[in-house]
Design a protein around this motif. Sequence first.
Motif, short mmCIF file in Angstrom:
data_model
loop_
_atom_site.label_atom_id
_atom_site.label_comp_id
_atom_site.label_asym_id
_atom_site.label_seq_id
_atom_site.Cartn_x
_atom_site.Cartn_y
_atom_site.Cartn_z
N PHE A 157 0.86 -1.21 0.09
CA PHE A 157 -0.47 -0.12 -0.19
C PHE A 157 0.83 1.82 0.27
CE2 PHE A 157 -3.31 -2.59 1.49
CZ PHE A 157 -4.52 -2.39 0.70
N SER A 158 0.20 2.36 -0.46
CA SER A 158 0.79 3.66 -0.73
C SER A 158 0.08 4.90 -0.79
CB SER A 158 2.03 3.52 -2.65
OG SER A 158 2.30 4.93 -2.13
N LEU A 159 1.49 5.92 0.14
CA LEU A 159 -0.33 7.13 0.12
C LEU A 159 0.11 8.52 -0.87
CD1 LEU A 159 -0.07 8.31 3.92
CD2 LEU A 159 -1.73 6.69 2.92
N TYR A 160 1.10 7.40 -2.04
CA TYR A 160 1.30 7.96 -3.24
C TYR A 160 0.25 7.73 -4.29
CZ TYR A 160 4.96 9.82 -0.58
OH TYR A 160 5.70 10.28 0.81
N SER A 161 -0.59 8.96 -5.32
CA SER A 161 -0.98 7.97 -6.51
C SER A 161 -0.66 6.82 -7.30
CB SER A 161 -1.91 9.07 -6.46
OG SER A 161 -2.86 9.52 -6.04
N ASP A 162 1.23 7.06 -7.42
CA ASP A 162 1.51 6.87 -8.05
C ASP A 162 2.54 5.59 -7.83
OD1 ASP A 162 3.42 8.58 -6.95
OD2 ASP A 162 4.21 9.33 -8.69
N GLY A 163 2.38 5.30 -5.91
CA GLY A 163 3.14 4.38 -5.52
C GLY A 163 4.10 4.82 -5.57
N ALA A 164 5.67 3.47 -5.56
CA ALA A 164 6.90 3.69 -6.07
C ALA A 164 7.00 4.26 -7.12
CB ALA A 164 6.74 2.10 -5.52
N ALA A 165 6.34 4.43 -8.06
CA ALA A 165 7.03 4.84 -9.36
C ALA A 165 7.65 5.97 -8.73
CB ALA A 165 5.91 5.09 -10.54
N LYS A 166 6.61 7.06 -8.34
CA LYS A 166 7.60 8.26 -7.19
C LYS A 166 9.12 7.82 -6.96
CE LYS A 166 7.03 11.32 -3.38
NZ LYS A 166 6.83 12.51 -3.79
N PHE A 167 9.26 6.66 -6.57
CA PHE A 167 10.66 6.24 -6.41
C PHE A 167 11.90 6.00 -7.24
CE2 PHE A 167 8.42 5.80 -2.22
CZ PHE A 167 8.41 7.14 -1.58
N ALA A 168 11.00 6.11 -8.60
CA ALA A 168 12.08 5.19 -9.57
C ALA A 168 13.17 5.42 -10.00
CB ALA A 168 11.48 4.88 -10.63
N HIS A 169 13.28 6.52 -9.32
CA HIS A 169 14.65 7.44 -9.91
C HIS A 169 15.34 8.37 -8.38
CE1 HIS A 169 13.49 8.11 -14.13
NE2 HIS A 169 12.35 8.29 -13.57
N ASP A 170 14.81 7.25 -7.30
CA ASP A 170 15.60 7.75 -6.50
C ASP A 170 16.33 6.25 -5.78
OD1 ASP A 170 16.21 8.02 -4.30
OD2 ASP A 170 14.50 9.08 -3.17
N PRO A 171 16.94 6.06 -5.75
CA PRO A 171 17.80 4.91 -5.38
C PRO A 171 17.89 5.06 -4.15
CG PRO A 171 19.79 5.57 -7.32
CD PRO A 171 18.37 7.00 -6.72
#
Length: 442
Positions: free
Chosen positions: A174-188
């Motif tokens: 579960f995520s509290l961001y609408s784009d889920g973990a895609a928010k961190f796609a560029h954050d290692p």
Amino acid sequence: MRGTRFGPARTIVVFYAITVTLGTLLLALPFTTQGEGRAHFSTALFTAASATCITGMSPVDVATYWNSFGHVVILLLVQAGGLGIVTLSVRLLQLVHGRMGIGGTLAAQADAHTDTPAHARSMIRVIVRFYLALEAFLAVLMGLRLHFAYGEGVGSAAWHGLFHSVSAVNNAGFSLYSDGAAKFAHDPWALAMLCGGVFIGGLGYPVWFELMRRKRPLQWTMHTRLTVGGSLVLFVVGFVTFLAFEWRNPGTLAHMAFTDKLWNSIGGAVFPRTAGFATVDYTEVRPETMAVNYVLMFIGGGSAGTSGGIKVSTFFLLGAVIISEIRGEPQARVGRRAIPVAVQRQALTVALLGVGTVMIGMIAILAISEQPMQLVLFETISAFSTTGLSANLTAQLPEGAHFVLIALMFIGRVGTMTVGSALAMRRSKRRYQLPEEFPIVG
């Protein structure tokens, strides 16, 4: 009457059912959504079941549909489902009454996979402390990252860090961001935290406790060898295949930098192991990647952890049985230890019940929807294995299909063997041996 006792297996099923019911009632209250009016009953039920069964699937956008109260309810359901509602219930009884009855002890033993009732009592405290400490540590790291790298306020960063750490450690997705973990796609850094929480939580506490006590692999038990070795194999297979198949895919990795491709491929190997986070759009992945995910999701993670699936040890134990049979060995073995016939039968039963459950669920959804089989199979395996990954299909399915997914999530979390034991009316012990006969195989 013999066989009608309210045994540990039935106790586990009932407690999970009660938790889903309570969660549904809370989410159905008129002040849990961000819009006007209350949530639809089926939406509340689906979300409560998904949270309790630590799946992460949802017919709505969790971030925008539910308000803060709804998010708190979801977080509590995830925590209860991850630690094991029976374990928490027995712990509560111990605090209230100062002692633990035999019924509650046996229930905890069944859910926590401990060896003896006395061991179950002591292990409950260790389980809770281990996972809460891991969640707290990860919550601090995630909160700091969200505050300094993403500019979130202290309160918002702390809350989002806590929610995502609990979701990761419990393999909920579960995520509290609408784009889920895609928010961190560029954050290692953020991906490393999520992957670490998912991997540690899903490996299972028996393995971690043994690794802390026994540093040399030669001293490990068969379960630890199968789980650790199998998890590493699945990780490498998932990483290499995701990277190879998606490298030039314009819908997923093609536009990313080299480092981002590597980290998203790590996530593509870890998250399908029943976590449910996704850094890419799974409607855009290649068919080969989706096929590999079928296998990764169905196998799942380690026993007595927060992951689902048939478990790594089950899959690789059956692999060892097959290898021993091909070699013509009289006993199936792992290393220098033989696998008891009873364990082989149990593993085979779990695997075949899992296959049967997925097939029945897939056929049921195909019968009441017009979606392609490839996506329906992906959704069905994801629900049964409590992975939570979705090719954006959940919201498009009719309400009847949602109830099928709810049943799959419940069976997948409680376990096919536990459900079978809970529904069995009685067990009989045969007092005689039948003559053997050898049918033709193959």
